[in-house]
Design a protein around this motif. Structure first.
Motif, PDB file in Angstrom:
ATOM      1  N   GLY A 132      51.966  29.660 -35.950  1.00 51.35           N
ATOM      2  CA  GLY A 132      53.585  30.420 -36.706  1.00 51.35           C
ATOM      3  C   GLY A 132      54.919  29.627 -36.253  1.00 51.35           C
ATOM      4  N   LYS A 133      55.246  30.877 -37.258  1.00 46.81           N
ATOM      5  CA  LYS A 133      57.283  30.156 -36.751  1.00 46.81           C
ATOM      6  C   LYS A 133      57.581  29.917 -35.067  1.00 46.81           C
ATOM      7  N   PRO A 134      58.000  29.072 -34.687  1.00 50.56           N
ATOM      8  CA  PRO A 134      58.947  29.376 -33.003  1.00 50.56           C
ATOM      9  C   PRO A 134      59.517  30.522 -32.626  1.00 50.56           C
ATOM     10  N   LYS A 135      59.282  30.730 -31.631  1.00 50.92           N
ATOM     11  CA  LYS A 135      60.293  32.027 -31.352  1.00 50.92           C
ATOM     12  C   LYS A 135      60.839  32.014 -29.867  1.00 50.92           C
ATOM     13  N   PHE A 136      61.987  32.513 -29.570  1.00 49.88           N
ATOM     14  CA  PHE A 136      62.585  32.338 -28.449  1.00 49.88           C
ATOM     15  C   PHE A 136      62.066  33.136 -27.659  1.00 49.88           C
ATOM     16  N   LYS A 137      62.692  32.854 -26.601  1.00 52.67           N
ATOM     17  CA  LYS A 137      62.500  32.975 -25.353  1.00 52.67           C
ATOM     18  C   LYS A 137      63.108  34.049 -24.551  1.00 52.67           C
ATOM     19  N   SER A 138      61.839  35.106 -24.396  1.00 54.40           N
ATOM     20  CA  SER A 138      62.691  36.338 -23.123  1.00 54.40           C
ATOM     21  C   SER A 138      63.047  35.302 -22.119  1.00 54.40           C
ATOM     22  N   LYS A 139      64.467  36.253 -21.173  1.00 55.94           N
ATOM     23  CA  LYS A 139      64.250  36.528 -20.302  1.00 55.94           C
ATOM     24  C   LYS A 139      63.424  37.800 -19.429  1.00 55.94           C
ATOM     25  N   LYS A 140      62.425  38.475 -20.317  1.00 57.97           N
ATOM     26  CA  LYS A 140      61.958  39.200 -19.128  1.00 57.97           C
ATOM     27  C   LYS A 140      60.091  39.128 -19.102  1.00 57.97           C
ATOM     28  N   ALA A 141      60.115  37.397 -19.864  1.00 56.61           N
ATOM     29  CA  ALA A 141      58.082  36.936 -19.696  1.00 56.61           C
ATOM     30  C   ALA A 141      58.114  36.448 -18.724  1.00 56.61           C
ATOM     31  N   PRO A 142      56.944  37.534 -18.206  1.00 49.91           N
ATOM     32  CA  PRO A 142      56.712  37.415 -16.626  1.00 49.91           C
ATOM     33  C   PRO A 142      56.554  35.930 -16.200  1.00 49.91           C
ATOM     34  N   ARG A 143      56.523  35.494 -16.984  1.00 46.01           N
ATOM     35  CA  ARG A 143      56.523  33.473 -16.810  1.00 46.01           C
ATOM     36  C   ARG A 143      58.093  32.536 -17.197  1.00 46.01           C
ATOM     37  N   TRP A 167      66.733  26.382 -25.581  1.00 45.76           N
ATOM     38  CA  TRP A 167      64.806  26.372 -26.696  1.00 45.76           C
ATOM     39  C   TRP A 167      65.651  27.572 -27.688  1.00 45.76           C
ATOM     40  N   ASN A 168      67.367  28.314 -27.107  1.00 44.73           N
ATOM     41  CA  ASN A 168      66.475  29.078 -28.053  1.00 44.73           C
ATOM     42  C   ASN A 168      68.041  29.287 -28.591  1.00 44.73           C
ATOM     43  N   GLN A 169      69.010  27.992 -28.356  1.00 46.01           N
ATOM     44  CA  GLN A 169      70.294  27.174 -28.832  1.00 46.01           C
ATOM     45  C   GLN A 169      69.714  26.478 -29.576  1.00 46.01           C
ATOM     46  N   GLY A 170      68.801  25.153 -29.723  1.00 46.44           N
ATOM     47  CA  GLY A 170      68.523  25.117 -30.400  1.00 46.44           C
ATOM     48  C   GLY A 170      67.615  25.193 -31.833  1.00 46.44           C
ATOM     49  N   LEU A 171      66.925  26.107 -31.570  1.00 51.30           N
ATOM     50  CA  LEU A 171      66.159  26.861 -32.275  1.00 51.30           C
ATOM     51  C   LEU A 171      67.126  27.749 -33.197  1.00 51.30           C
ATOM     52  N   ALA A 172      67.911  28.355 -32.634  1.00 54.21           N
ATOM     53  CA  ALA A 172      69.145  28.949 -33.329  1.00 54.21           C
ATOM     54  C   ALA A 172      69.960  27.710 -34.280  1.00 54.21           C
ATOM     55  N   LEU A 173      70.098  26.531 -34.078  1.00 54.02           N
ATOM     56  CA  LEU A 173      70.851  25.818 -34.398  1.00 54.02           C
ATOM     57  C   LEU A 173      69.683  25.078 -35.471  1.00 54.02           C
ATOM     58  N   TRP A 174      68.529  24.715 -35.190  1.00 49.47           N
ATOM     59  CA  TRP A 174      67.726  24.342 -35.916  1.00 49.47           C
ATOM     60  C   TRP A 174      67.060  25.075 -37.385  1.00 49.47           C
ATOM     61  N   ASN A 175      67.436  26.867 -37.043  1.00 49.40           N
ATOM     62  CA  ASN A 175      67.152  27.923 -38.250  1.00 49.40           C
ATOM     63  C   ASN A 175      68.067  27.531 -39.473  1.00 49.40           C
ATOM     64  N   ASP A 176      69.270  27.778 -38.515  1.00 50.75           N
ATOM     65  CA  ASP A 176      70.546  27.689 -39.749  1.00 50.75           C
ATOM     66  C   ASP A 176      70.187  26.149 -40.091  1.00 50.75           C
ATOM     67  N   MET A 177      70.230  24.722 -39.867  1.00 50.90           N
ATOM     68  CA  MET A 177      69.746  23.600 -40.548  1.00 50.90           C
ATOM     69  C   MET A 177      69.210  24.156 -41.969  1.00 50.90           C
ATOM     70  N   TYR A 178      67.860  24.731 -41.473  1.00 47.66           N
ATOM     71  CA  TYR A 178      66.805  24.369 -42.283  1.00 47.66           C
ATOM     72  C   TYR A 178      66.991  25.418 -43.398  1.00 47.66           C
ATOM     73  N   GLU A 179      67.789  26.888 -43.734  1.00 44.56           N
ATOM     74  CA  GLU A 179      68.225  27.809 -44.308  1.00 44.56           C
ATOM     75  C   GLU A 179      69.194  27.003 -45.152  1.00 44.56           C
ATOM     76  N   THR A 180      69.922  26.519 -44.630  1.00 40.20           N
ATOM     77  CA  THR A 180      70.982  26.017 -45.522  1.00 40.20           C
ATOM     78  C   THR A 180      70.251  24.337 -46.428  1.00 40.20           C
TER      79      THR A 180
END
Length: 393
Positions: free
Chosen positions: A111-122, A39-52
């Protein structure tokens, strides 16, 4: 001549508790981490493509689910081949849906999709290759792995229908799975009776009585939750971030999470049983189309509104009427069900209106309705139910 029979189907979801051994725990944790990584890798790539695409003003560079997925698959590391490929595919599919919702401001959690955290309880993942074999949940077998992943579970009732995309998640050290089954809609006999439901803080009124949505055991649990929250807050104030690592803090937090689960289970049980009773015994059900968010902004009864689960009641009732081939009728949000007299039709306005605390001008109680036109004295909630039921005539 060929006759085609159209069979209506629906998705029924069952939540089960998993009992994995130590090996399966490690596998499930790895899959949860892999889902978050994809998810995080895909979101980072999606953000880069969108800004470009915005900078160069080129629609051909605009990101899509297929482009992001193909890019991640082409750049796979060796360790990724030891984990399920469907985990990556479904993560990017969900990311595509999240981005589609981002351009629709009418969505509830817009809202805009957010990065997932490993500290999230779920933490969790999805798979569409899961099967139920010999009373166990079997996950798909990744490349290079000889044995299947079988997990014991409890809590399932009737495992009928075609199993769809399974969601597995870990919360508070316990593992759960949501099993969606596609089943055929079975029509029920007509009940030849209608009803209306008036939702209130703490109870739901209908033609056959009242259902309490905030019983005494829930109130005790809410008091205990308040105590645990204060206890955790004091520990954080004194010891800061170090407090979250102490044994006492972890134990208190586990108790807090346990009580939250108890409350959710009790509330969902009340709503599920009540909605099932409605769709079995009545053909048409009238409910109000309330603006719950605006009502919660008043801060008069926002906490009670949140705990009464108005939105969840409507959500459950909406899909259950499809199961039983019944009908839900929505009253307009401006329909004066509380202010209108069900006997003569007189509508109160201005200072004569009935509020949460009754009427100060006429000194009436909060559960009392007095008509100033015909002199009728009724229970406020029973009057509202009668007005809602009149919409069917």
């Amino acid at each position: 001549m060929i006759l085609w029979k159209v069979v209506k189907s629906l998705i029924q979801v069952q939540k089960i508790k998993l009992y994995p051994n130590q090996t399966m725990r490690k596998i499930l944790d790895d899959l949860c981490n892999y889902r978050r990584y994809c998810w995080n890798q895909g979101l980072a790539l999606w953000n880069d493509m969108y800004e470009t695409s915005l900078i160069l003003n080129d629609k051909k560079l605009y990101p899509s689910e297929r482009k992001v997925r193909d890019e991640l698959v082409a750049n796979k590391e060796d360790w990724q081949y030891h984990l399920s490929a469907r985990c990556l595919q479904l993560a990017i599919s969900d990311l595509g849906k999240a981005w589609k919702n981002f351009f629709n401001k009418s969505m509830s959690n817009w809202g805009k999709p957010k990065f997932k955290s490993k500290k999230a309880p779920r933490q969790g993942f999805k798979t569409d290759r899961a099967k139920i074999i010999n009373g166990k949940l079997r996950l798909d077998k990744p490349l290079g792995i000889k044995s299947w992943y079988d997990i014991r579970f409890k809590g399932a009732k009737n495992l009928e229908g075609e199993l769809k995309v399974v969601s597995i998640y870990c919360e508070n050290g316990k593992y759960w799975a949501s099993l969606p089954f596609e089943v055929e809609i079975k029509k029920k006999d007509k009940a030849h009776s209608n009803t209306a439901v008036d939702v209130n803080v703490g109870h739901l009124n209908y033609t056959n009585g009242k259902v309490n949505t905030l019983p005494d055991n829930l109130k005790r649990l809410y008091k205990r939750i308040k105590y645990y929250r204060r206890k955790l807050a004091r520990k954080r104030v004194v010891n800061g971030k170090k407090a979250t690592k102490t044994n006492n803090y972890v134990k208190t937090r586990a108790k807090l999470q346990r009580d939250h689960r108890k409350i959710a289970n009790i509330q969902h049980d009340i709503i599920q049983k009540f909605t099932t009773e409605l769709v079995i015994n009545y053909d048409q059900i009238v409910i109000e189309d309330l603006e719950v968010k605006k009502m919660q902004m008043t801060h008069v009864a926002s906490k009670g509104l949140q705990r009464s689960l108005f939105g969840y009641f409507r959500q459950v009732l909406t899909y259950k009427v499809e199961w039983y081939d019944k009908k839900v009728v929505l009253a307009d949000k401006y329909y004066p069900s509380t202010q209108r007299c069900s006997k003569c039709g007189f509508i109160k306005t201005g200072e004569d209106k009935v509020g949460l605390n009754g009427n100060q001008k006429h000194r009436t109680k909060h559960d009392e309705y007095i008509c100033y036109e015909c002199g009728a004295i009724m229970d406020r909630d029973e009057n509202a139910v009668a007005n809602l039921l009149a919409l069917l005539n």
